[in-house]
Each structure stands twice: as structure tokens, then as C-alpha cells.
Design a protein around this motif. Structure first.
Motif, mmCIF file in Angstrom:
data_model
loop_
_atom_site.group_PDB
_atom_site.id
_atom_site.type_symbol
_atom_site.label_atom_id
_atom_site.label_comp_id
_atom_site.label_asym_id
_atom_site.label_seq_id
_atom_site.Cartn_x
_atom_site.Cartn_y
_atom_site.Cartn_z
ATOM 1 N N ILE A 187 0.849 -1.203 0.000
ATOM 2 C CA ILE A 187 0.000 0.000 0.000
ATOM 3 C C ILE A 187 0.879 1.246 0.000
ATOM 4 O O ILE A 187 0.606 2.209 -0.716
ATOM 5 N N GLY A 188 1.942 1.208 0.776
ATOM 6 C CA GLY A 188 2.861 2.342 0.807
ATOM 7 C C GLY A 188 3.514 2.594 -0.537
ATOM 8 O O GLY A 188 3.635 3.740 -0.980
ATOM 9 N N LEU A 189 3.917 1.532 -1.207
ATOM 10 C CA LEU A 189 4.537 1.689 -2.527
ATOM 11 C C LEU A 189 3.531 2.216 -3.540
ATOM 12 O O LEU A 189 3.873 3.042 -4.406
ATOM 13 N N TRP A 190 2.271 1.768 -3.440
ATOM 14 C CA TRP A 190 1.234 2.322 -4.309
ATOM 15 C C TRP A 190 1.093 3.820 -4.052
ATOM 16 O O TRP A 190 0.992 4.614 -4.993
ATOM 17 N N ASN A 191 1.088 4.215 -2.773
ATOM 18 C CA ASN A 191 0.990 5.629 -2.423
ATOM 19 C C ASN A 191 2.120 6.426 -3.054
ATOM 20 O O ASN A 191 1.894 7.527 -3.563
ATOM 21 N N MET A 192 3.319 5.884 -3.020
ATOM 22 C CA MET A 192 4.466 6.594 -3.583
ATOM 23 C C MET A 192 4.324 6.738 -5.103
ATOM 24 O O MET A 192 4.604 7.808 -5.649
ATOM 25 N N ARG A 193 3.871 5.677 -5.773
ATOM 26 C CA ARG A 193 3.658 5.759 -7.231
ATOM 27 C C ARG A 193 2.561 6.762 -7.562
ATOM 28 O O ARG A 193 2.700 7.589 -8.466
ATOM 29 N N GLU A 194 1.444 6.675 -6.837
ATOM 30 C CA GLU A 194 0.316 7.590 -7.091
ATOM 31 C C GLU A 194 0.730 9.035 -6.820
ATOM 32 O O GLU A 194 0.363 9.936 -7.576
ATOM 33 N N ALA A 195 1.493 9.252 -5.764
ATOM 34 C CA ALA A 195 1.971 10.603 -5.450
ATOM 35 C C ALA A 195 2.821 11.139 -6.603
ATOM 36 O O ALA A 195 2.674 12.303 -7.008
#
Length: 115
Positions: free
Chosen positions: A81-89
Motif C-alpha cells: 500500500i505504501g509503494l502504491w501511495n508513492m507511485r500515485e503521489a
């Protein structure tokens, strides 16, 4: 000055640790919601997205620490989830017309799970 590790704080006062996590999410979510509501571009949007990136950088580092006592599967899910957040950001920063809604929704769910 002695600085406690995150693991030590969670071991001694898990309620305090969770409250701090919720507060960090609340702050980041407040910035994201404000930027989204204003349709803000530029520095306000960048600061809002940066706040969620900073939060997830800390969380991912903690989740990857061998001392983290959470179950391995939960840690792996949270890192994903954190890595998704970083990509989306990164996507919302490179595409100014892209909504912050997905970041807000996912992080609100994570924050609510800390209750």
C-alpha cells in the motif's frame, strides 16, 4: 539526548503510538483535502503530496525493520500500500490535472483502520 525507537514506543505505549500515527495521517489528509478542494496547483499541492510521501517513507522503513512485531503478511500488505501511495503521489505531481481523490480515499481507510 536519548531518542526512543519507534518499536520501543509501540512496546511501551501502543495506544500512544497509534494516536500519533492517526495524527500524522490526519495532518497529511488535511493538506490533501485542502489542496483538492481548492483545485490547488503549485506549492500547496506539492506540499500536500509531499506530506503523504514523507509519512509513507517513515512507515515503510519501519515496516521493513526486522524488529517490527507486526505479522509478516500484514507488513507486506502495508508495504505494498505504501509503494502504491508513492507511485500515485508521483503521478499526481507529474500530472497537475490528476485528482488527489485516490490518495485521500486510501489513506483515509488506513487512518480509520488505526482506530
Amino acid at each position: 539526548m536519548y531518542r526512543l525507537s519507534y518499536a520501543e514506543i509501540m512496546e511501551d505505549a501502543p495506544d500512544l503510538g497509534r494516536e500519533r500515527e492517526r495524527a500524522a495521517f490526519d495532518r497529511a489528509l488535511g493538506l490533501l483535502r485542502s489542496a483538492e478542494a481548492r483545485g490547488a496547483a503549485g506549492p500547496e499541492r506539492t506540499a500536500a503530496v509531499g506530506s503523504i510521501q514523507d509519512l509513507w517513507n517513515v512507515l515503510i522503513a519501519d515496516l521493513l525493520d526486522a524488529e517490527n512485531a507486526l505479522p509478516e503478511a500484514l507488513r507486506a500488505d502495508l508495504v505494498a500500500i505504501g509503494l502504491w501511495n508513492m507511485r500515485e503521489a508521483g503521478e499526481v505531481l507529474s500530472t497537475p490535472e490528476r485528482s488527489l481523490a485516490a490518495l485521500i480515499e486510501v489513506n483515509t481507510s488506513i487512518r480509520d483502520g488505526l482506530q
